[in-house]
Scaffold this motif. Structure first.
Motif, PDB file in Angstrom:
ATOM      1  N   UNK A 332      20.539  15.968 -20.914  1.00  0.00           N
ATOM      2  CA  UNK A 332      20.564  15.039 -19.784  1.00  0.00           C
ATOM      3  C   UNK A 332      21.254  13.726 -20.129  1.00  0.00           C
ATOM      4  N   UNK A 333      21.878  13.653 -21.305  1.00  0.00           N
ATOM      5  CA  UNK A 333      22.439  12.375 -21.731  1.00  0.00           C
ATOM      6  C   UNK A 333      23.883  12.549 -22.215  1.00  0.00           C
ATOM      7  N   UNK A 334      24.105  12.453 -23.533  1.00  0.00           N
ATOM      8  CA  UNK A 334      25.450  12.508 -24.087  1.00  0.00           C
ATOM      9  C   UNK A 334      25.903  13.912 -24.449  1.00  0.00           C
ATOM     10  N   UNK A 335      24.990  14.857 -24.446  1.00  0.00           N
ATOM     11  CA  UNK A 335      25.165  16.184 -25.036  1.00  0.00           C
ATOM     12  C   UNK A 335      25.222  16.041 -26.567  1.00  0.00           C
ATOM     13  N   UNK A 336      24.960  17.130 -27.251  1.00  0.00           N
ATOM     14  CA  UNK A 336      25.000  17.136 -28.702  1.00  0.00           C
ATOM     15  C   UNK A 336      25.976  18.196 -29.177  1.00  0.00           C
ATOM     16  N   UNK A 337      26.773  17.838 -30.153  1.00  0.00           N
ATOM     17  CA  UNK A 337      27.686  18.767 -30.805  1.00  0.00           C
ATOM     18  C   UNK A 337      27.415  18.675 -32.297  1.00  0.00           C
ATOM     19  N   UNK A 338      26.554  19.559 -32.770  1.00  0.00           N
ATOM     20  CA  UNK A 338      26.135  19.525 -34.167  1.00  0.00           C
ATOM     21  C   UNK A 338      27.155  20.276 -35.020  1.00  0.00           C
ATOM     22  N   UNK A 339      27.959  19.531 -35.749  1.00  0.00           N
ATOM     23  CA  UNK A 339      28.953  20.141 -36.643  1.00  0.00           C
ATOM     24  C   UNK A 339      28.314  20.383 -38.012  1.00  0.00           C
ATOM     25  N   UNK A 340      28.526  21.592 -38.526  1.00  0.00           N
ATOM     26  CA  UNK A 340      27.963  21.916 -39.836  1.00  0.00           C
ATOM     27  C   UNK A 340      28.764  21.201 -40.923  1.00  0.00           C
ATOM     28  N   UNK A 341      28.048  20.447 -41.768  1.00  0.00           N
ATOM     29  CA  UNK A 341      28.678  19.637 -42.795  1.00  0.00           C
ATOM     30  C   UNK A 341      28.590  20.243 -44.190  1.00  0.00           C
ATOM     31  N   UNK A 342      27.810  21.336 -44.311  1.00  0.00           N
ATOM     32  CA  UNK A 342      27.579  21.928 -45.616  1.00  0.00           C
ATOM     33  C   UNK A 342      26.204  21.602 -46.148  1.00  0.00           C
ATOM     34  N   UNK A 343      25.730  22.407 -47.109  1.00  0.00           N
ATOM     35  CA  UNK A 343      24.425  22.188 -47.744  1.00  0.00           C
ATOM     36  C   UNK A 343      23.279  22.157 -46.733  1.00  0.00           C
ATOM     37  N   UNK A 344      23.393  22.947 -45.652  1.00  0.00           N
ATOM     38  CA  UNK A 344      22.314  23.032 -44.680  1.00  0.00           C
ATOM     39  C   UNK A 344      22.198  21.833 -43.768  1.00  0.00           C
ATOM     40  N   UNK A 345      23.235  21.006 -43.679  1.00  0.00           N
ATOM     41  CA  UNK A 345      23.178  19.775 -42.899  1.00  0.00           C
ATOM     42  C   UNK A 345      24.186  19.789 -41.747  1.00  0.00           C
TER      43      UNK A 345
END
Length: 567
Positions: A332-345
């Motif tokens: 309902x706001x900015x949306x999220x785009x979770x990019x994988x950075x490595x090491x489970x993060x």
């Protein structure tokens, strides 16, 4: 209110493209063919107005090849009038009509049109529906359909003759809660499909004086309901293992979307749950039939501002082409785009990617990643609609720029285009924003090699968008996987292709977007490449299967070999 042009075209002007270089500039042209395709379905929220959070939550849609003929069919989820939920003041005739509303199944006629086969298929069962998920859970070679409802869910076992039988209660997965997103997957690597069901909240009708369109109460006014994890048994039934598997945690979530991802690359499938008005869950599969919620540690519990979002869909895809799966979560706001950075993060890059500037103005629900212009980069379509009123909002279309971000072409200026020499009318998509959208599914319904879209809309007909984007010399490949029984769908498999020095990756999942089901075939845009150097399938058991010099512009069926080398 729901007038809609038959054709809208979104034109994206992009830089020139090569496999490892800049991009070309064909428009992305989507044509609304719903009416001409013979789809007469109109969804109902069960009321004259949208008056509560249950009515505001649904619905999804699905591309499912239920008859196994190689042409994907359409499943549309519906609501209905229910006592204690819907307006009791409706006249008897209207109430009776809305109470009899059911989901609809449309069979693909292979000529661009569809036939309503709901009654013939045996799924004309009134219920307040939410999601549709498809998988061959019993391993007999045809697609079964699981539908979540407010109230008992349905598991339609495919009888193989065009009909279905609801076996949810006998199988132990009817789950009487307010279920929303769900996903089939094999969490314990025993070869049988298991089922995760996300449950939302315990609905209590508001005071009668608030039972109006502007009286939709916040999800914070209700208690969340416990999700359920069902382990598949050899006899086609399921066992509830929620507690012993470690997914019964506090606080109880308010699930909306559910998706699967092996984010730590350990060979065991993990589960992402997008929750409404609270932190998300990321259940890391520990490999011993138990899970641990690692959302906070992995950086996906909250959005980039550190706040809990009203999260909706879960769309897992490698949007930046680095060989790792990322997670798109509309909200309902900015949306999220979770990019994988490595090491489970992960890191939320929604603002920096160019999505948030547009989406902050709207309520976002479904999302579909797809290479709409066949340039090898995944684009993004987001379905929008007011959360509190039957008010339309323009859906968003974002073209991947190949540099880790997107170009917003939702409001691109009108332009002319041609499809196989035929002119295509174009216009600004915002001028046609006439629907309150929820779920969206991707799939190639006309088998022409590009990805089309299906959008579920509240109190209106759906939108079937045929992709008419000019090819400009670009190519494609679709991959159909056939695994070993009982997981004949090969759910959990990963396909990697190498072309021109780049690697493209897809995963076989049973659900996606918001409450919806994507085409089971894995689609790759290939750009100007004339062949695929290498294709690797990593099957759910971890074994690898490699093919080389694959021809293009076709559907490739890959069958799992017995034995074979590891990945």
């Amino acid at each position: 209110m729901f007038a809609w042009s038959h054709i809208f075209t979104i034109t994206a002007m992009l830089a020139s493209f090569a496999v490892a270089g800049p991009k070309t500039a064909p428009p992305v042209s989507l044509t609304d063919v719903t009416t001409s395709a013979g789809i007469r379905f109109v969804q109902t929220v069960g009321d004259g107005v949208m008056s509560n959070i249950v009515e505001a939550t649904g619905v999804g849609c699905g591309f499912v090849d239920y008859d196994g003929d190689g042409w994907i069919d359409i499943y549309l989820v519906n609501g209905c009038w229910q006592p204690g939920l819907s307006d009791p003041g409706l006249d008897a005739k209207t109430r009776q009509r809305l109470a009899a509303a059911t989901d609809r199944l449309y069979r693909n006629r292979r000529d661009g049109t569809f036939e309503d086969v709901t009654e013939k298929a045996g799924i004309a069962k009134p219920a307040y529906g939410m999601a549709v998920v498809a998988a061959d859970y019993d391993g007999d070679g045809d697609a079964d359909i699981y539908v979540t409802n407010r109230g008992p869910n349905c598991l339609y076992r495919n009888n193989g003759d065009g009909t279905f039988t609801d076996v949810a209660k006998a199988a132990g997965v009817d789950d009487p809660a307010f279920s929303v997103g769900a996903v089939f997957f094999d969490f314990n690597q025993d070869g049988r499909l298991d089922l995760y069901v996300g449950n939302y909240l315990t609905y209590v009708p508001p005071p009668q004086d608030k039972h109006t369109a502007d009286g939709v109460r916040s999800p914070l006014a209700y208690k969340g309901q416990q999700d359920r994890l069902f382990r598949g048994n050899p006899d086609g039934t399921f066992t509830d293992v929620t507690r012993e598997a470690g997914v019964m945690i506090k606080p109880v979530g308010r699930a909306m979307g559910v998706g699967t991802i092996d984010y730590d690359n350990d060979g065991f499938v993990d589960v992402f749950v997008s929750n409404d008005a609270m932190e998300n869950f990321l259940f890391r599969n520990k490999g011993d039939e138990t899970f641990a919620n690692e959302a906070l540690l992995a950086g996906v519990a909250y959005g980039e501002t550190g706040d809990a979002t009203a999260a909706m869909a879960v769309e897992v895809a490698d949007y930046d082409g680095d060989g790792h799966f990322d997670i798109v979560v509309p909200d309902m706001n900015l949306c999220c785009l979770y990019r994988y950075m490595g090491d489970g993060m992960f890191e939320d890059l929604a603002t920096r990617s160019g999505i948030s500037a547009h989406m902050i103005h709207y309520h976002s629900w479904g999302a579909a990643t797809a290479d709409l212009d066949l340039d090898t980069w995944l684009d993004l379509y987001i379905a929008n609609g007011s959360a509190c009123l039957l008010e339309a909002q323009p859906n968003g279309l974002f073209i991947n720029n190949g540099r880790g971000g997107f170009t917003d072409v939702t409001t691109a200026p009108a332009a002319s285009a041609q499809r196989d020499g035929r002119p295509t009318t174009t216009r600004d998509v915002t001028a046609d924003a006439a629907f309150v959208s929820r779920g969206v599914a991707r799939g190639d319904f006309d088998n022409d090699g590009d990805i089309d879209l299906l959008v579920a809309n509240l109190n209106a007909r759906p939108t079937l968008l045929r992709n008419d984007t000019p090819r400009r010399g670009r190519h494609w490949l679709q991959v159909s996987l056939v695994g070993h029984a009982p997981n004949r769908d090969a759910i959990g498999a990963i396909v990697k292709i190498t072309l021109g020095g780049r690697m493209l990756i897809r995963h076989r999942a049973s659900a996606g977007s918001y409450l919806s089901q994507h085409d089971a075939r894995l689609h790759f845009g290939l750009g100007a490449c004339s062949k695929i150097d290498r294709l690797e399938v990593i099957w759910p058991n971890g074994k690898g299967q490699i093919m080389r010099d694959i021809p293009i512009d076709r559907l490739l069926t890959v069958r799992q070999r017995t034995g074979g080398p590891g990945p």
